[in-house]
Design a protein around this motif. Structure first.
Motif, PDB file in Angstrom:
ATOM      1  N   LEU A 321      -4.825  -5.978  -0.313  1.00  0.00           N
ATOM      2  CA  LEU A 321      -5.127  -4.547  -0.290  1.00  0.00           C
ATOM      3  C   LEU A 321      -3.868  -3.711  -0.467  1.00  0.00           C
ATOM      4  O   LEU A 321      -3.870  -2.707  -1.192  1.00  0.00           O
ATOM      5  N   ALA A 322      -2.767  -4.119   0.168  1.00  0.00           N
ATOM      6  CA  ALA A 322      -1.509  -3.379   0.044  1.00  0.00           C
ATOM      7  C   ALA A 322      -1.004  -3.416  -1.394  1.00  0.00           C
ATOM      8  O   ALA A 322      -0.560  -2.387  -1.947  1.00  0.00           O
ATOM      9  N   VAL A 323      -1.047  -4.592  -2.014  1.00  0.00           N
ATOM     10  CA  VAL A 323      -0.568  -4.744  -3.394  1.00  0.00           C
ATOM     11  C   VAL A 323      -1.384  -3.888  -4.353  1.00  0.00           C
ATOM     12  O   VAL A 323      -0.830  -3.154  -5.191  1.00  0.00           O
ATOM     13  N   LEU A 324      -2.683  -3.951  -4.241  1.00  0.00           N
ATOM     14  CA  LEU A 324      -3.536  -3.246  -5.187  1.00  0.00           C
ATOM     15  C   LEU A 324      -3.534  -1.738  -4.954  1.00  0.00           C
ATOM     16  O   LEU A 324      -3.607  -0.952  -5.908  1.00  0.00           O
ATOM     17  N   THR A 325      -3.446  -1.336  -3.708  1.00  0.00           N
ATOM     18  CA  THR A 325      -3.339   0.093  -3.425  1.00  0.00           C
ATOM     19  C   THR A 325      -2.060   0.668  -4.021  1.00  0.00           C
ATOM     20  O   THR A 325      -2.068   1.743  -4.639  1.00  0.00           O
TER      21      THR A 325
END
Length: 335
Positions: A321-325
């Motif tokens: 989630l952190a990477v894609l956000t």
């Protein structure tokens, strides 16, 4: 009521009722000729409380004690069973003799599934799943998401319970297949209920969506559904294609959508294809001179040990989630 009728009402097996009678004394007040069990309204109230308490994660012995002590309050005047709203709340961990550690976990093993040291919610979810108690499973899952948020509920409640069911299934032949199917269905249902938050587009406008797809031959979609729900919760646009997406269809979708990122899920090494991942990463769209290509994110244990230069392999839902956000907010690759 007969034992069979009561078992159907509670969503448990007759064997479970007999076990609770033998172990905890939760037997019927009346036995007809031939020792056939006949359950009175008070017996039913006790067992309904027992089901709710164990579904909330209370150890069975303590749940039985609490159900017996409060049974009188659950029987309405006129010898009728009171509504569910009048039944007692589960006792606190201290009252149940199952104190949590500082990190909120328990060390006792589950009654039926090999859970290990997990949150109390896992125990309640596992007991409800083994009983095939669909309303309790749904309520436990919904409560976990509301209480802890999607990422924690997935990683610390849903996944440990799924793994325990899988281990039980593998060690007992074809038993518990129905438990795994029902639990997976309700997890999928709860994940799809996630409501997106509103987001304000950045200076470059709305980014392309995140495409989520299982590689050809891969049928395990639940982890991808969890990621899709997490991105939805963050207000990001997604396109979920699910299981076993053919390579040609995936490439065509990338060219049509111009996604910010493509997540490829592979549960097994036999389905994880690096040539496919490289092909997707090289796929371009847009007019000549201003072409774009997606960030490829590799998800699942199938990619372990594979060298994937230029592609990311996050460890767990939170990192993904952190990477894609970050990718969607900046419009540039991260890592």
């Amino acid at each position: 009521m007969t034992t069979g009728g009561l078992a159907r009402r509670l969503g448990v097996s007759p064997t479970t009722l007999r076990t609770w009678d033998r172990r905890y004394g939760l037997g019927p007040a009346v036995r007809a000729d031939g020792r056939h069990r006949r359950w009175t309204p008070r017996d039913v109230a006790v067992l309904e409380a027992m089901c709710r308490l164990t579904a909330a994660g209370v150890p069975p012995a303590e749940a039985a004690r609490a159900a017996r002590e409060t049974a009188a309050a659950t029987v309405a005047p006129g010898n009728r069973v009171a509504p569910a709203a009048e039944t007692p709340s589960p006792p606190t961990p201290s009252a149940a003799g199952d104190r949590p550690s500082e990190n909120g976990r328990r060390s006792r093993p589950a009654a039926s599934l090999p859970l290990g040291d997990v949150r109390q919610e896992c125990r309640g979810l596992a007991r409800a799943a083994v009983r095939l108690d669909a309303p309790a499973v749904d309520a436990q899952l919904t409560s976990a998401v509301q209480r802890y948020g999607l990422a924690v509920a997935w990683e610390e409640v849903m996944v440990p319970t799924l793994h325990a069911v899988g281990r039980k299934w593998a060690s007992s032949g074809d038993r518990y297949v129905e438990v795994e199917h029902m639990l997976s269905w309700h997890i999928s249902t709860v994940l799809r209920r996630v409501t997106p938050v509103s987001r304000t587009a950045g200076p470059d406008g709305v980014p392309g969506p995140v495409v989520l797809a299982c590689v050809p031959g891969e049928q395990h979609t639940l982890p991808l559904e969890a990621l899709n729900a997490g991105l939805t919760e963050h207000g990001l646009s997604t396109r979920m294609f699910g299981a076993a997406v053919p390579a040609e269809a995936l490439t065509a979708a990338v060219r049509r959508l111009g996604p910010a990122a493509v997540v490829l899920w592979a549960q097994a090494r036999s389905t994880a294809s690096l040539p496919l991942a490289r092909h997707v990463a090289a796929t371009q769209w847009g007019v000549r001179g201003a072409r774009g290509n997606p960030l490829v994110v590799l998800g699942g244990p199938g990619w372990a040990g594979r060298s994937a230069q230029g592609m990311l392999r996050p460890q767990g839902l939170g990192e993904a989630l952190a990477v894609l956000t970050a990718r969607c907010e900046s419009g540039t690759p991260v890592g």
